[in-house]
Design a protein around this motif. Structure first.
Motif, PDB file in Angstrom:
ATOM      1  N   LYS A 192       0.826  -1.212   0.000  1.00 42.86           N
ATOM      2  CA  LYS A 192       0.000   0.000   0.000  1.00 42.86           C
ATOM      3  C   LYS A 192       0.856   1.257   0.000  1.00 42.86           C
ATOM      4  O   LYS A 192       0.594   2.198  -0.743  1.00 42.86           O
ATOM      5  CB  LYS A 192      -0.912   0.035   1.230  1.00 42.86           C
ATOM      6  CG  LYS A 192      -2.132  -0.820   1.143  1.00 42.86           C
ATOM      7  CD  LYS A 192      -2.976  -0.607   2.390  1.00 42.86           C
ATOM      8  CE  LYS A 192      -4.232  -1.403   2.358  1.00 42.86           C
ATOM      9  NZ  LYS A 192      -5.073  -1.147   3.553  1.00 42.86           N
ATOM     10  N   SER A 217       2.594   1.754  -3.325  1.00 44.76           N
ATOM     11  CA  SER A 217       1.597   2.156  -4.324  1.00 44.76           C
ATOM     12  C   SER A 217       1.197   3.611  -4.149  1.00 44.76           C
ATOM     13  O   SER A 217       1.085   4.362  -5.130  1.00 44.76           O
ATOM     14  CB  SER A 217       0.361   1.263  -4.231  1.00 44.76           C
ATOM     15  OG  SER A 217       0.690  -0.082  -4.467  1.00 44.76           O
ATOM     16  N   ALA A 218       0.964   4.031  -2.906  1.00 41.98           N
ATOM     17  CA  ALA A 218       0.555   5.405  -2.627  1.00 41.98           C
ATOM     18  C   ALA A 218       1.630   6.392  -3.066  1.00 41.98           C
ATOM     19  O   ALA A 218       1.340   7.401  -3.720  1.00 41.98           O
ATOM     20  CB  ALA A 218       0.256   5.571  -1.141  1.00 41.98           C
ATOM     21  N   ALA A 241       1.850   6.581  -6.895  1.00 40.73           N
ATOM     22  CA  ALA A 241       0.715   7.310  -7.479  1.00 40.73           C
ATOM     23  C   ALA A 241       0.856   8.808  -7.264  1.00 40.73           C
ATOM     24  O   ALA A 241       0.597   9.607  -8.164  1.00 40.73           O
ATOM     25  CB  ALA A 241      -0.598   6.812  -6.881  1.00 40.73           C
ATOM     26  N   LEU A 288      -4.538  11.436  -3.186  1.00 35.69           N
ATOM     27  CA  LEU A 288      -5.304  10.196  -3.161  1.00 35.69           C
ATOM     28  C   LEU A 288      -6.627  10.464  -2.467  1.00 35.69           C
ATOM     29  O   LEU A 288      -6.694  11.273  -1.539  1.00 35.69           O
ATOM     30  CB  LEU A 288      -4.530   9.105  -2.431  1.00 35.69           C
ATOM     31  CG  LEU A 288      -3.178   8.732  -3.037  1.00 35.69           C
ATOM     32  CD1 LEU A 288      -2.554   7.592  -2.254  1.00 35.69           C
ATOM     33  CD2 LEU A 288      -3.292   8.374  -4.495  1.00 35.69           C
ATOM     34  N   THR A 299      -1.533   5.929   3.109  1.00 38.16           N
ATOM     35  CA  THR A 299      -2.143   4.932   2.230  1.00 38.16           C
ATOM     36  C   THR A 299      -3.639   5.114   2.035  1.00 38.16           C
ATOM     37  O   THR A 299      -4.279   4.241   1.464  1.00 38.16           O
ATOM     38  CB  THR A 299      -1.862   3.513   2.770  1.00 38.16           C
ATOM     39  OG1 THR A 299      -2.387   3.404   4.091  1.00 38.16           O
ATOM     40  CG2 THR A 299      -0.378   3.215   2.778  1.00 38.16           C
ATOM     41  N   VAL A 319      -5.865   3.644  -1.128  1.00 38.56           N
ATOM     42  CA  VAL A 319      -5.191   2.494  -1.729  1.00 38.56           C
ATOM     43  C   VAL A 319      -5.722   1.215  -1.106  1.00 38.56           C
ATOM     44  O   VAL A 319      -5.808   1.102   0.113  1.00 38.56           O
ATOM     45  CB  VAL A 319      -3.660   2.547  -1.525  1.00 38.56           C
ATOM     46  CG1 VAL A 319      -2.989   1.338  -2.172  1.00 38.56           C
ATOM     47  CG2 VAL A 319      -3.077   3.838  -2.057  1.00 38.56           C
ATOM     48  N   ILE A 362      -6.390   2.115  -6.720  1.00 39.51           N
ATOM     49  CA  ILE A 362      -5.976   3.458  -6.317  1.00 39.51           C
ATOM     50  C   ILE A 362      -7.124   4.417  -6.604  1.00 39.51           C
ATOM     51  O   ILE A 362      -7.672   4.423  -7.715  1.00 39.51           O
ATOM     52  CB  ILE A 362      -4.745   3.935  -7.116  1.00 39.51           C
ATOM     53  CG1 ILE A 362      -3.587   2.972  -7.001  1.00 39.51           C
ATOM     54  CG2 ILE A 362      -4.338   5.340  -6.713  1.00 39.51           C
ATOM     55  CD1 ILE A 362      -2.681   3.187  -5.856  1.00 39.51           C
ATOM     56  N   VAL A 390       2.802   2.678 -10.513  1.00 35.52           N
ATOM     57  CA  VAL A 390       2.519   1.737  -9.426  1.00 35.52           C
ATOM     58  C   VAL A 390       3.030   0.348  -9.789  1.00 35.52           C
ATOM     59  O   VAL A 390       3.697  -0.307  -8.980  1.00 35.52           O
ATOM     60  CB  VAL A 390       1.009   1.708  -9.096  1.00 35.52           C
ATOM     61  CG1 VAL A 390       0.663   0.555  -8.177  1.00 35.52           C
ATOM     62  CG2 VAL A 390       0.582   3.030  -8.472  1.00 35.52           C
ATOM     63  N   VAL A 443      -7.466   2.151 -11.416  1.00 31.88           N
ATOM     64  CA  VAL A 443      -7.456   3.546 -10.985  1.00 31.88           C
ATOM     65  C   VAL A 443      -8.877   4.077 -11.060  1.00 31.88           C
ATOM     66  O   VAL A 443      -9.536   3.972 -12.094  1.00 31.88           O
ATOM     67  CB  VAL A 443      -6.515   4.395 -11.869  1.00 31.88           C
ATOM     68  CG1 VAL A 443      -6.551   5.854 -11.449  1.00 31.88           C
ATOM     69  CG2 VAL A 443      -5.092   3.851 -11.809  1.00 31.88           C
TER      70      VAL A 443
END
Length: 134
Positions: A24, A27-28, A31, A40, A58, A61, A74, A95, A112
């Motif tokens: 997570k 990924s965050a 992004a 986000l 996060t 996510v 996301i 990501v 997404v």
């Protein structure tokens, strides 16, 4: 030599387990590094955390980590003026690259969800400051 089994990397020294929160966080960050991503967008659980004073990197996510692969969702807010589909594709690519490179997991999908568009101009804010959002 590394083998992966049951979401755990195994080598001659022992096991290495990568937590969902690690995927997570990666990924965050990936992004948020994309041009055109304002921030986000968290869901209901993230809003409850925010009200309780817990700020998490996060938010927005969600991940599912399997034996050898993972999938990522996301939720983003795009800055006004950017092409939404291009921003979303760049998020997917960033990501996928970051997670697979850092964890060794195969990323099977990056979904997404564009939740909103943020208008950043001061002029817009001044014109609409008397509008009440219900």
């Amino acid at each position: 030599m590394y083998n992966i089994y049951g979401g755990v990397f195994m080598n001659e020294l022992g096991n290495i387990k990568i937590a969902d929160d690690v995927v997570k966080t990666i990924s965050a960050k990936a992004a948020q590094d994309v041009s055109g991503v304002y921030k986000l967008a968290g869901g209901v659980a993230d809003e409850v955390s925010k009200m309780l004073g817990k700020k998490r990197l996060t938010n927005g996510v969600k991940v599912e980590v399997g034996e050898k692969e993972c999938s990522v969702e996301i939720y983003i807010i795009v800055e006004y003026g950017y092409q939404i589909s291009e921003v979303a594709q760049n998020v997917q690519k960033n990501v996928l690259t970051a997670v697979s490179t850092m964890t060794g997991l195969k990323v099977v999908e990056v979904n997404v969800f564009v939740q909103d568009v943020k208008i950043l101009t001061d002029e817009y804010e001044e014109k609409h400051e008397d509008i009440e959002i219900v």
